[in-house]
Design a protein around this motif. Structure first.
Motif, PDB file in Angstrom:
ATOM      1  N   ALA A  37     -27.519   7.408 -61.448  1.00  0.00           N
ATOM      2  CA  ALA A  37     -27.206   6.149 -60.759  1.00  0.00           C
ATOM      3  C   ALA A  37     -27.701   4.932 -61.529  1.00  0.00           C
ATOM      4  O   ALA A  37     -27.056   3.872 -61.514  1.00  0.00           O
ATOM      5  CB  ALA A  37     -27.808   6.165 -59.352  1.00  0.00           C
ATOM      6  N   ASP A  38     -28.828   5.049 -62.218  1.00  0.00           N
ATOM      7  CA  ASP A  38     -29.356   3.915 -62.989  1.00  0.00           C
ATOM      8  C   ASP A  38     -28.398   3.545 -64.118  1.00  0.00           C
ATOM      9  O   ASP A  38     -28.158   2.362 -64.371  1.00  0.00           O
ATOM     10  CB  ASP A  38     -30.734   4.259 -63.567  1.00  0.00           C
ATOM     11  N   THR A  39     -27.854   4.563 -64.795  1.00  0.00           N
ATOM     12  CA  THR A  39     -26.888   4.308 -65.860  1.00  0.00           C
ATOM     13  C   THR A  39     -25.636   3.643 -65.304  1.00  0.00           C
ATOM     14  O   THR A  39     -25.108   2.691 -65.888  1.00  0.00           O
ATOM     15  CB  THR A  39     -26.514   5.620 -66.574  1.00  0.00           C
ATOM     16  N   ALA A  40     -25.161   4.157 -64.169  1.00  0.00           N
ATOM     17  CA  ALA A  40     -23.961   3.585 -63.546  1.00  0.00           C
ATOM     18  C   ALA A  40     -24.183   2.115 -63.202  1.00  0.00           C
ATOM     19  O   ALA A  40     -23.315   1.262 -63.460  1.00  0.00           O
ATOM     20  CB  ALA A  40     -23.585   4.385 -62.306  1.00  0.00           C
ATOM     21  N   ARG A  41     -25.336   1.782 -62.635  1.00  0.00           N
ATOM     22  CA  ARG A  41     -25.622   0.389 -62.277  1.00  0.00           C
ATOM     23  C   ARG A  41     -25.741  -0.493 -63.518  1.00  0.00           C
ATOM     24  O   ARG A  41     -25.279  -1.642 -63.518  1.00  0.00           O
ATOM     25  CB  ARG A  41     -26.910   0.317 -61.444  1.00  0.00           C
ATOM     26  N   GLU A  42     -26.336   0.053 -64.559  1.00  0.00           N
ATOM     27  CA  GLU A  42     -26.492  -0.717 -65.798  1.00  0.00           C
ATOM     28  C   GLU A  42     -25.126  -1.071 -66.403  1.00  0.00           C
ATOM     29  O   GLU A  42     -24.875  -2.225 -66.756  1.00  0.00           O
ATOM     30  CB  GLU A  42     -27.306   0.094 -66.813  1.00  0.00           C
ATOM     31  N   ILE A  43     -24.239  -0.084 -66.501  1.00  0.00           N
ATOM     32  CA  ILE A  43     -22.915  -0.324 -67.086  1.00  0.00           C
ATOM     33  C   ILE A  43     -22.077  -1.210 -66.166  1.00  0.00           C
ATOM     34  O   ILE A  43     -21.353  -2.103 -66.629  1.00  0.00           O
ATOM     35  CB  ILE A  43     -22.191   1.013 -67.355  1.00  0.00           C
ATOM     36  N   ALA A  44     -22.196  -1.005 -64.861  1.00  0.00           N
ATOM     37  CA  ALA A  44     -21.466  -1.841 -63.906  1.00  0.00           C
ATOM     38  C   ALA A  44     -21.892  -3.301 -64.040  1.00  0.00           C
ATOM     39  O   ALA A  44     -21.056  -4.214 -64.012  1.00  0.00           O
ATOM     40  CB  ALA A  44     -21.691  -1.344 -62.482  1.00  0.00           C
ATOM     41  N   GLY A  45     -23.188  -3.534 -64.211  1.00  0.00           N
ATOM     42  CA  GLY A  45     -23.677  -4.894 -64.390  1.00  0.00           C
ATOM     43  C   GLY A  45     -23.205  -5.504 -65.685  1.00  0.00           C
ATOM     44  O   GLY A  45     -22.862  -6.692 -65.745  1.00  0.00           O
ATOM     45  N   GLN A  46     -23.172  -4.689 -66.734  1.00  0.00           N
ATOM     46  CA  GLN A  46     -22.760  -5.189 -68.045  1.00  0.00           C
ATOM     47  C   GLN A  46     -21.305  -5.637 -68.046  1.00  0.00           C
ATOM     48  O   GLN A  46     -20.951  -6.619 -68.710  1.00  0.00           O
ATOM     49  CB  GLN A  46     -22.985  -4.097 -69.092  1.00  0.00           C
ATOM     50  N   TYR A  47     -20.448  -4.923 -67.283  1.00  0.00           N
ATOM     51  CA  TYR A  47     -19.013  -5.214 -67.317  1.00  0.00           C
ATOM     52  C   TYR A  47     -18.490  -5.758 -65.979  1.00  0.00           C
ATOM     53  O   TYR A  47     -17.290  -5.768 -65.758  1.00  0.00           O
ATOM     54  CB  TYR A  47     -18.244  -3.954 -67.738  1.00  0.00           C
ATOM     55  N   GLN A  48     -19.387  -6.225 -65.136  1.00  0.00           N
ATOM     56  CA  GLN A  48     -19.020  -6.859 -63.862  1.00  0.00           C
ATOM     57  C   GLN A  48     -18.041  -5.997 -63.057  1.00  0.00           C
ATOM     58  O   GLN A  48     -16.957  -6.429 -62.657  1.00  0.00           O
ATOM     59  CB  GLN A  48     -18.404  -8.252 -64.081  1.00  0.00           C
ATOM     60  N   THR A  49     -18.441  -4.759 -62.820  1.00  0.00           N
ATOM     61  CA  THR A  49     -17.629  -3.848 -62.026  1.00  0.00           C
ATOM     62  C   THR A  49     -18.512  -3.170 -60.979  1.00  0.00           C
ATOM     63  O   THR A  49     -19.694  -3.524 -60.824  1.00  0.00           O
ATOM     64  CB  THR A  49     -16.906  -2.817 -62.916  1.00  0.00           C
ATOM     65  N   HIS A  50     -17.957  -2.198 -60.268  1.00  0.00           N
ATOM     66  CA  HIS A  50     -18.671  -1.550 -59.165  1.00  0.00           C
ATOM     67  C   HIS A  50     -19.198  -0.180 -59.590  1.00  0.00           C
ATOM     68  O   HIS A  50     -18.464   0.618 -60.182  1.00  0.00           O
ATOM     69  CB  HIS A  50     -17.735  -1.388 -57.972  1.00  0.00           C
ATOM     70  N   ALA A  51     -20.456   0.098 -59.271  1.00  0.00           N
ATOM     71  CA  ALA A  51     -21.038   1.420 -59.511  1.00  0.00           C
ATOM     72  C   ALA A  51     -20.891   2.242 -58.239  1.00  0.00           C
ATOM     73  O   ALA A  51     -21.573   1.988 -57.248  1.00  0.00           O
ATOM     74  CB  ALA A  51     -22.502   1.301 -59.907  1.00  0.00           C
ATOM     75  N   ALA A  52     -20.000   3.218 -58.264  1.00  0.00           N
ATOM     76  CA  ALA A  52     -19.778   4.052 -57.086  1.00  0.00           C
ATOM     77  C   ALA A  52     -20.923   5.038 -56.910  1.00  0.00           C
ATOM     78  O   ALA A  52     -21.446   5.578 -57.897  1.00  0.00           O
ATOM     79  CB  ALA A  52     -18.449   4.790 -57.212  1.00  0.00           C
ATOM     80  N   ALA A  53     -21.296   5.287 -55.673  1.00  0.00           N
ATOM     81  CA  ALA A  53     -22.389   6.216 -55.376  1.00  0.00           C
ATOM     82  C   ALA A  53     -21.916   7.663 -55.354  1.00  0.00           C
ATOM     83  O   ALA A  53     -22.704   8.592 -55.563  1.00  0.00           O
ATOM     84  CB  ALA A  53     -23.036   5.852 -54.051  1.00  0.00           C
ATOM     85  N   THR A  54     -20.615   7.857 -55.065  1.00  0.00           N
ATOM     86  CA  THR A  54     -20.048   9.206 -55.007  1.00  0.00           C
ATOM     87  C   THR A  54     -18.687   9.204 -55.682  1.00  0.00           C
ATOM     88  O   THR A  54     -18.062   8.146 -55.867  1.00  0.00           O
ATOM     89  CB  THR A  54     -19.867   9.687 -53.554  1.00  0.00           C
ATOM     90  N   LEU A  55     -18.201  10.402 -56.005  1.00  0.00           N
ATOM     91  CA  LEU A  55     -16.876  10.518 -56.597  1.00  0.00           C
ATOM     92  C   LEU A  55     -15.799  10.104 -55.592  1.00  0.00           C
ATOM     93  O   LEU A  55     -14.774   9.534 -55.964  1.00  0.00           O
ATOM     94  CB  LEU A  55     -16.638  11.956 -57.083  1.00  0.00           C
ATOM     95  N   GLU A  56     -16.049  10.367 -54.310  1.00  0.00           N
ATOM     96  CA  GLU A  56     -15.099   9.972 -53.261  1.00  0.00           C
ATOM     97  C   GLU A  56     -14.981   8.445 -53.188  1.00  0.00           C
ATOM     98  O   GLU A  56     -13.872   7.892 -53.076  1.00  0.00           O
ATOM     99  CB  GLU A  56     -15.540  10.533 -51.904  1.00  0.00           C
ATOM    100  N   GLU A  57     -16.100   7.766 -53.248  1.00  0.00           N
ATOM    101  CA  GLU A  57     -16.091   6.307 -53.228  1.00  0.00           C
ATOM    102  C   GLU A  57     -15.387   5.774 -54.476  1.00  0.00           C
ATOM    103  O   GLU A  57     -14.610   4.808 -54.405  1.00  0.00           O
ATOM    104  CB  GLU A  57     -17.519   5.765 -53.164  1.00  0.00           C
ATOM    105  N   PHE A  58     -15.661   6.389 -55.603  1.00  0.00           N
ATOM    106  CA  PHE A  58     -15.013   6.009 -56.858  1.00  0.00           C
ATOM    107  C   PHE A  58     -13.489   6.129 -56.721  1.00  0.00           C
ATOM    108  O   PHE A  58     -12.743   5.202 -57.069  1.00  0.00           O
ATOM    109  CB  PHE A  58     -15.524   6.915 -57.983  1.00  0.00           C
ATOM    110  N   ALA A  59     -13.022   7.280 -56.207  1.00  0.00           N
ATOM    111  CA  ALA A  59     -11.580   7.525 -56.097  1.00  0.00           C
ATOM    112  C   ALA A  59     -10.898   6.494 -55.206  1.00  0.00           C
ATOM    113  O   ALA A  59      -9.744   6.118 -55.453  1.00  0.00           O
ATOM    114  CB  ALA A  59     -11.327   8.936 -55.568  1.00  0.00           C
ATOM    115  N   ALA A  60     -11.588   6.035 -54.201  1.00  0.00           N
ATOM    116  CA  ALA A  60     -10.997   5.068 -53.270  1.00  0.00           C
ATOM    117  C   ALA A  60     -10.769   3.707 -53.919  1.00  0.00           C
ATOM    118  O   ALA A  60      -9.986   2.904 -53.414  1.00  0.00           O
ATOM    119  CB  ALA A  60     -11.899   4.921 -52.046  1.00  0.00           C
TER     120      ALA A  60
END
Length: 311
Positions: A37-60
């Motif tokens: 999750a830390d990596t996801a948040r870091e990359i999401a912050g770098q590229y102004q996008t959303h870090a999904a907590a689950t694959l289901e949330e990501f797919a939506a």
């Protein structure tokens, strides 16, 4: 209209996907997902996008996705996303087993979703030039050498590196494989780190393929011999030469190649296929065929190694 694209897996390759997809004008980088999750948040912050907590949330949140996770996870993630109606680019190898690859290809047909496989070398400008110069290959020689990266250690060098050249050779020759001679040895990994293969095709073409991931230098070259001469191309430097017989003399000519980043071209092509519903240059079918050949080569190397005492 922009298509919403996301990335599953934010290791070395996934981070490059994020960099490029965030810059492509035809898509919106809508979400990223990683088990860290830390990596996801870091990359999401770098590229102004959303870090999904689950694959289901990501797919939506996405219409299309790239999968850049370890090979054993490709199949379950791809199944979940295809069943959710998402277009996919799955990094190579497409799956861990040939059966899983066949099932994924069938599922993409059933769902009507794009399934592209990340054989990035097919998008190297060198390949476009080779296809222009190609008539009927009679002999092919490919070398792919790389220093040890400590990545993809769950698979051997055939599935890690050589599979790039195997997919290209199948594309160039377009003939069934008649016989395989393969040897390889492990050095730093459980699987083979060095391998060499000779492929005989039913149309008479022969290909010698060498791969190593414990080389002190990087090298990615292919030479294709045909009746009119031969072409020597360097994937890494995006340069090449063609040798022809002219008036009884061998003439060497530089090949004009317009340089570009292969991964950028690959991801741009995926986005366009997803937007238009077009067939990818390297579909699940081609990815599965390359995996099937690589798996058979790996099987033969393992059988050969089992009969030899390396101690």
């Amino acid at each position: 209209m922009k298509i919403r694209v996301g990335i599953v897996g934010l290791g070395h390759i996934g981070k490059n996907h994020a960099r490029i997809l965030s810059e492509l004008p035809e898509c919106e980088l809508a979400a990223v997902y990683d088990t860290n999750a830390d990596t996801a948040r870091e990359i999401a912050g770098q590229y102004q996008t959303h870090a999904a907590a689950t694959l289901e949330e990501f797919a939506a949140r996405v219409e299309a996705a790239t999968i850049a996770t370890p090979t054993p996870t490709h199949y379950p993630i791809a199944v979940q996303l295809l069943e959710a109606g998402k277009h996919l680019l799955v990094e190579k190898p497409i799956t861990e087993t040939t059966e899983d690859a066949r099932l994924l290809v069938e599922l993409s047909r059933e769902t009507g979703r794009i399934l592209q496989v990340g054989h990035v070398e097919r998008f190297n400008p060198v390949m476009s030039k080779l296809e222009e110069l190609l008539t009927r290959p009679r002999f092919i020689e490919a070398h792919r050498l790389s220093p040890y990266s400590f990545r993809s250690v769950e698979i051997g060098v055939v599935l890690d590196l050589m599979i790039h050249d195997l997919e290209i050779i199948l594309h160039l020759v377009r003939s069934p494989v008649k016989s395989i001679d393969a040897v390889g040895v492990p050095v730093l990994s459980r699987g083979e780190d060095i391998a060499t293969v000779r492929l005989h095709f039913e149309n008479g073409c022969v290909a010698n393929v060498t791969a190593s991931r414990i080389s002190p230098e990087k090298l990615r070259k292919i030479r294709v011999f045909q009746r009119e001469g031969y072409v020597s191309l360097d994937y890494q430097n995006q340069s090449g030469e063609i040798y022809r017989l002219v008036n009884g003399q061998i003439v060497r000519e530089q090949v004009e190649i317009e340089k570009d980043e292969p991964l950028k071209r690959e991801l741009a092509a995926f986005v366009e296929c997803a937007r238009q519903g077009a067939r990818p240059k390297v579909s699940g079918f081609e990815g599965a065929a390359a995996l099937e050949l690589a798996a058979e080569i790996t099987r033969r190397i393992e059988a050969h190694s089992a009969s030899i005492d390396f101690e």
